[in-house]
Design an enzyme around this catalytic site. Structure first.
Site, short mmCIF file in Angstrom:
data_model
loop_
_atom_site.label_atom_id
_atom_site.label_comp_id
_atom_site.label_asym_id
_atom_site.label_seq_id
_atom_site.Cartn_x
_atom_site.Cartn_y
_atom_site.Cartn_z
N CYS A 1 0.86 -1.18 0.00
CA CYS A 1 0.00 0.00 0.00
C CYS A 1 0.90 1.23 0.00
O CYS A 1 2.12 1.12 -0.09
CB CYS A 1 -0.96 0.01 1.20
SG CYS A 1 -0.17 0.25 2.80
N HIS B 1 -4.68 6.39 8.18
CA HIS B 1 -3.28 6.44 8.62
C HIS B 1 -2.53 7.41 7.72
O HIS B 1 -3.05 7.87 6.70
CB HIS B 1 -2.65 5.05 8.57
CG HIS B 1 -2.73 4.38 7.23
ND1 HIS B 1 -3.88 3.73 6.82
CD2 HIS B 1 -1.85 4.26 6.21
CE1 HIS B 1 -3.70 3.24 5.60
NE2 HIS B 1 -2.48 3.55 5.21
#
Length: 635
Positions: A387, A551
């Site tokens: 990611c 995040h």
């Protein structure tokens, strides 16, 4: 963002919203088109009795489906029901198919019932919820139906008649071909379904009633302009674009999936001229030879077009020449553009990503446009889940995939990383679909898998089946190591960092709350919160199953003091780009200290029923117990 770009994004979002009301109901449009093509007096098998299906389907069935879907897009099933009731009013108040009216009343009904529910939230006494829910939806829907019948219907009727008169004037003045100046670029902006079914189809239906056919059904659905561009790529393209063009041409021409040629246009924007001039030539041919269809060709394939053509040799000839002429002109203009282009091969993956960005979601046909390495299951020893930052979604995805790999008895390592630092020995790389082009650039040697829903992706099971089908040695399913308490490390997840019964108006508010909790817990510096907002703007942190894991970006990793996780329960939900989120897990990762806990959360959240139990948890202990119990049961 510049003003021009902002306007373009708004147009694209508006087009996507309108399309989202049409596409789920495409089967109903096809059913109506077939009934029209077969049973009306000018159809293939004229039948006076069966032809009675045509009128009610286009007058009632299709608009109500559109209205329901429009309301559902805004506020799920409850919004859909109110939207359908409101649409009934606009249908009854008009004597033409009310597709435009349905596109107005459906979302409006969903929006108003959503606002009403928000206004009485927490104010209804226990035991009266069902009564209030049913009567409020019924009363509001009824009021909107009356308003639609008396006010909205006549207005939309007037607008539709004005548009029909305008189209009639364009035809009589010989200017209808110029519509391609707007229609062909509009396709690439994903306004095609709004243009076709929102404007052209209602007018076309009225023309069919009067003359037995309409040229308007072919303005957007004609596969000729796109086919000409794809044929030019077949002969004069470069690299992966040339290699994939033949397959794309078949899907486009016979399958009617026009969006498959959009990346080829976006890669060489001058090709817009080819499709526009091809479209103009085709429409000119149609108007000169009096071609047309008895209903919409949905999807816009050559086969669907032939089925919807009236049973007349002259009309067949006109329609086929429309496709042939537009395809030929488009090919002749695209050819010198491609032959004289001295630039590099062009990045079809990047163009596909741009197209999906415009669409607002992954394209169902984009997979065939990639240039993946072949998968050799026998040699796979390492799978990397990547990611943007390597601390959130990839960790959860890797946990789920690792569990499946172990359950299958496969001796394969599954790990996670940032997309910018994928290990060179990775043989399979799994990424969120928006990141796949970057992952391919950083790991061209690997076989790439794209996923959208990290928690419930069927791509995991398909990959496992491919790996199991190889002759690679398998063992008995491997058990995960059990722990009495998966949250034993209270430094990372503290009970005071579990927040219950929170409510937020926007996803940004929710992300900032989670970020500030990480700051207050001593896990990150305040600037990390802006990184969390930026990360979600670049790529949604929605994971599926009503959870999100906001995040920071890879660039804000340096703002992390120590690994930490905060949990925010949002029982009423908050929208993350149209996806309802009820559980938020804010993450800060340093030296992978958070991965053990995050892995357990991922496994627990893979089952939507567990998530629903978490949403109903009345205390931090109860919520943690749900996750703990789930892990023990699955071990």
């Amino acid at each position: 963002m510049s003003e021009g770009k902002g306007i373009k994004v708004k147009i694209q979002k508006f087009g996507n919203f309108l399309s989202s009301m049409i596409l789920p109901n495409m089967a109903a449009f096809i059913a109506w088109g077939l009934a029209t093509a077969l049973f009306i007096p000018t159809g293939w098998w004229p039948n006076e009795e069966l032809a009675k299906l045509v009128g009610p389907m286009v007058t009632y069935l299709l608009p109500i489906l559109i209205g329901y879907t429009g309301g559902k897009v805004v506020y799920d099933h409850r919004g859909g029901v109110v939207g359908a009731i409101a649409t009934a009013g606009v249908i009854i108040g008009s004597d033409i198919p009310m597709f435009l009216g349905a596109m107005i009343m459906g979302p409006l009904g969903g929006y108003l019932i959503k606002k009403f529910d928000k206004s009485i939230e927490g104010k209804v006494k226990a035991g009266f919820e069902m009564l209030v829910d049913n009567f409020s939806a019924g009363i509001l829907g009824g009021l909107l139906a009356v308003i639609a019948f008396l006010g909205i219907g006549p207005v939309v009727n007037t607008v539709s008649n004005a548009l029909a008169s305008g189209v009639g004037w364009l035809i009589s003045a010989g200017l209808l071909p110029l519509a391609s100046l707007f229609i062909e670029p509009g396709k690439v902006l994903f306004l095609n379904n709004a243009i076709n079914h929102g404007v052209l189809t209602p007018i076309g239906v009225e023309q069919v009633r009067q003359t037995g056919q309409s040229v308007l059904f072919l303005l957007e659905a004609n596969p000729g302009p796109g086919m000409g561009v794809l044929l030019a790529y077949c002969f004069f393209g470069k690299g992966n674009a040339k290699k994939t063009a033949p397959g794309a041409a078949i899907i486009h021409f016979f399958g009617g999936i026009h969006e498959i040629y959009f990346p080829y246009i976006l890669m060489k924007p001058l090709l817009f001229f080819a499709t526009i001039l091809g479209g103009i030539s085709g429409v000119f041919t149609l108007t000169m030879l009096h071609g047309g269809l008895v209903g919409p060709a949905s999807p816009g394939s050559f086969i669907a077009m032939l089925i919807a053509t009236p049973h007349s040799l002259g009309t067949f000839t006109a329609n086929i020449l429309d496709v042939a002429v537009s395809m030929t002109i488009s090919f002749l203009i695209a050819t010198p553009i491609l032959k004289r282009d001295k630039s590099a091969n062009g990045d079809l993956d990047e163009a596909t990503r741009k197209m999906e960005s415009m669409k607002g979601k992954k394209s169902n046909v984009s997979g065939m446009l990639g240039d993946d390495q072949p998968l050799n299951p026998e040699k796979v020893e390492k799978i990397v889940f990547a990611c943007d930052a390597g601390m959130g979604s990839s960790a959860m995805g890797a946990s789920l995939l690792r569990k499946k790999v172990r359950a299958a008895g496969l001796n394969i390592t599954v790990t996670n990383s940032a997309v910018s630092s994928i290990p060179k020995d990775a043989q399979i790389v799994v990424t969120q679909s928006e990141l796949t082009p970057r992952a391919k650039g950083n790991a061209p040697q690997a076989y790439h898998v794209s996923v959208d829903n990290f928690l419930e992706s069927p791509a995991y099971d398909r990959l496992i089946e491919k790996l199991k089908d190889s002759s690679k040695e398998q063992t008995a399913p491997l058990k995960e190591e059990e722990e009495d308490n998966v949250f034993a490390d209270e430094r990372i997840l503290k009970k005071e960092n579990i927040f219950l019964n929170k409510s937020f108006s926007t996803k940004e508010d929710a992300i900032r709350f989670a970020g500030q909790a990480l700051v207050d817990g001593g896990y990150v510096h305040p600037s990390y919160v802006d990184g969390m907002i930026e990360r979600d703007k670049d790529m949604s942190t929605y994971m599926g199953n009503e959870i999100a894991i906001p995040h920071g970006t890879e660039g804000t990793k340096k703002e992390v003091i120590q690994s930490g996780i905060v949990i925010v329960q949002v029982p009423d939900g908050v929208s993350f780009d149209g996806n309802i989120v009820r559980m938020i897990f804010g993450i800060a990762g340093k030296n992978n200290g958070h991965l053990a806990i995050l892995s357990k959360i991922a496994v627990a959240c893979a089952d939507i029923e567990n998530v629903r139990k978490m949403v109903k948890a009345g205390s931090a202990d109860a919520l943690l117990s749900i996750i703990n119990d789930t892990i023990k049961e699955s071990s």
